[in-house]
Design a protein around this motif. Structure first.
Motif, PDB file in Angstrom:
ATOM      1  N   ILE A  15       0.867  -1.187   0.012  1.00  0.00           N
ATOM      2  CA  ILE A  15      -0.156  -0.046  -0.069  1.00  0.00           C
ATOM      3  C   ILE A  15       0.886   1.276   0.143  1.00  0.00           C
ATOM      4  O   ILE A  15       0.790   2.281  -0.766  1.00  0.00           O
ATOM      5  N   MET A  16       1.832   1.252   0.919  1.00  0.00           N
ATOM      6  CA  MET A  16       2.682   2.531   0.990  1.00  0.00           C
ATOM      7  C   MET A  16       3.527   2.846  -0.409  1.00  0.00           C
ATOM      8  O   MET A  16       3.604   3.984  -0.696  1.00  0.00           O
ATOM      9  N   ARG A  17       3.868   1.580  -0.920  1.00  0.00           N
ATOM     10  CA  ARG A  17       4.745   1.852  -2.010  1.00  0.00           C
ATOM     11  C   ARG A  17       3.948   2.233  -3.112  1.00  0.00           C
ATOM     12  O   ARG A  17       4.089   3.335  -4.152  1.00  0.00           O
ATOM     13  N   LEU A  18       2.703   1.912  -3.343  1.00  0.00           N
ATOM     14  CA  LEU A  18       1.594   2.091  -4.477  1.00  0.00           C
ATOM     15  C   LEU A  18       1.130   3.783  -4.332  1.00  0.00           C
ATOM     16  O   LEU A  18       1.342   4.283  -5.098  1.00  0.00           O
ATOM     17  N   LEU A  19       1.100   3.967  -3.048  1.00  0.00           N
ATOM     18  CA  LEU A  19       0.761   5.384  -2.900  1.00  0.00           C
ATOM     19  C   LEU A  19       2.000   6.380  -3.073  1.00  0.00           C
ATOM     20  O   LEU A  19       1.806   7.491  -3.763  1.00  0.00           O
ATOM     21  N   GLU A  86       8.106   7.071   6.054  1.00  0.00           N
ATOM     22  CA  GLU A  86       7.902   5.632   6.611  1.00  0.00           C
ATOM     23  C   GLU A  86       8.169   4.801   5.444  1.00  0.00           C
ATOM     24  O   GLU A  86       8.390   3.823   5.288  1.00  0.00           O
ATOM     25  N   ALA A  87       7.588   5.452   4.105  1.00  0.00           N
ATOM     26  CA  ALA A  87       7.422   4.492   2.800  1.00  0.00           C
ATOM     27  C   ALA A  87       8.968   4.170   2.359  1.00  0.00           C
ATOM     28  O   ALA A  87       9.373   3.311   2.115  1.00  0.00           O
ATOM     29  N   VAL A  88       9.936   5.429   2.668  1.00  0.00           N
ATOM     30  CA  VAL A  88      11.192   5.372   2.247  1.00  0.00           C
ATOM     31  C   VAL A  88      11.901   4.121   3.251  1.00  0.00           C
ATOM     32  O   VAL A  88      12.606   3.296   2.944  1.00  0.00           O
ATOM     33  N   ASN A  89      11.542   4.297   4.362  1.00  0.00           N
ATOM     34  CA  ASN A  89      12.044   3.342   5.503  1.00  0.00           C
ATOM     35  C   ASN A  89      11.738   1.881   5.167  1.00  0.00           C
ATOM     36  O   ASN A  89      12.415   1.107   5.445  1.00  0.00           O
ATOM     37  N   GLN A  92      13.435   0.581   2.232  1.00  0.00           N
ATOM     38  CA  GLN A  92      14.921   0.011   2.513  1.00  0.00           C
ATOM     39  C   GLN A  92      14.977  -1.240   3.485  1.00  0.00           C
ATOM     40  O   GLN A  92      15.638  -2.110   3.226  1.00  0.00           O
ATOM     41  N   GLU A  93      14.016  -1.341   4.545  1.00  0.00           N
ATOM     42  CA  GLU A  93      13.771  -2.699   4.913  1.00  0.00           C
ATOM     43  C   GLU A  93      13.410  -3.827   4.335  1.00  0.00           C
ATOM     44  O   GLU A  93      14.008  -5.140   4.362  1.00  0.00           O
ATOM     45  N   LEU A  94      12.651  -3.607   3.302  1.00  0.00           N
ATOM     46  CA  LEU A  94      12.171  -4.802   2.105  1.00  0.00           C
ATOM     47  C   LEU A  94      13.499  -5.156   1.388  1.00  0.00           C
ATOM     48  O   LEU A  94      13.662  -6.097   1.285  1.00  0.00           O
ATOM     49  N   LYS A  95      14.090  -4.047   1.058  1.00  0.00           N
ATOM     50  CA  LYS A  95      15.443  -4.280   0.134  1.00  0.00           C
ATOM     51  C   LYS A  95      16.388  -5.181   1.017  1.00  0.00           C
ATOM     52  O   LYS A  95      16.775  -6.068   0.511  1.00  0.00           O
ATOM     53  N   GLU A  96      16.646  -4.918   2.313  1.00  0.00           N
ATOM     54  CA  GLU A  96      17.493  -5.548   3.260  1.00  0.00           C
ATOM     55  C   GLU A  96      17.009  -6.918   3.469  1.00  0.00           C
ATOM     56  O   GLU A  96      17.912  -7.885   3.300  1.00  0.00           O
ATOM     57  N   TYR A  97      15.636  -7.161   3.455  1.00  0.00           N
ATOM     58  CA  TYR A  97      15.041  -8.322   3.675  1.00  0.00           C
ATOM     59  C   TYR A  97      15.213  -9.183   2.451  1.00  0.00           C
ATOM     60  O   TYR A  97      15.734 -10.431   2.449  1.00  0.00           O
ATOM     61  N   MET A  98      14.873  -8.657   1.102  1.00  0.00           N
ATOM     62  CA  MET A  98      15.192  -9.585   0.087  1.00  0.00           C
ATOM     63  C   MET A  98      16.682 -10.183  -0.118  1.00  0.00           C
ATOM     64  O   MET A  98      16.855 -11.095  -0.357  1.00  0.00           O
ATOM     65  N   GLU A  99      17.436  -9.019   0.227  1.00  0.00           N
ATOM     66  CA  GLU A  99      18.904  -9.455   0.121  1.00  0.00           C
ATOM     67  C   GLU A  99      19.284 -10.656   0.970  1.00  0.00           C
ATOM     68  O   GLU A  99      20.012 -11.500   0.391  1.00  0.00           O
TER      69      GLU A  99
END
Length: 111
Positions: A15-19, A86-89, A92-99
């Motif tokens: 949701i946050m990314r789409l918005l 918060e969307a930026v954060n 970043q958290e998602l990128k780290e999780y995916m890595e």
């Protein structure tokens, strides 16, 4: 694969990314955009979407504007300045999780 645990755990981030990308959207528009982006493999149900939207709003991440469209009131959701941060954060958290997941799933490809 319509609504497994991984997707449900990621709904707020979605949701946050789409918005963040679209500016403002109404609920049905969010569900359709997710279907479009995932070629129909992900189906966001209203029963999951609206509680997430309301929670994000109560946390100060979203603002809601009501507009009359074809004799109906439509609620548009958009990020507040706090929500933008918060969307930026979250991204970043998602990128780290995916890595990290990539390192676990396929360690030979990890750096």
């Amino acid at each position: 694969m319509s609504n497994n645990k991984l997707y449900r755990g990621s709904l707020t981030t979605i949701i946050m990314r789409l918005l963040e990308q679209e500016g403002k959207m109404y609920g049905y528009e969010i569900t359709q955009r997710v279907k479009e982006l995932t070629n129909g493999t992900m189906d966001v149900k209203e029963g999951a979407l609206y509680p997430s939207l309301h929670k994000l709003q109560s946390e100060g991440h979203l603002k809601v504007e009501a507009e009359k469209v074809e004799n109906r009131v439509r609620k548009y959701y958009s990020l507040t300045p706090q929500g933008e941060k918060e969307a930026v954060n979250m991204m970043q958290e998602l990128k780290e999780y995916m890595e990290n997941m990539q390192a676990i799933i396929n360690p030979k490809l990890s750096f």
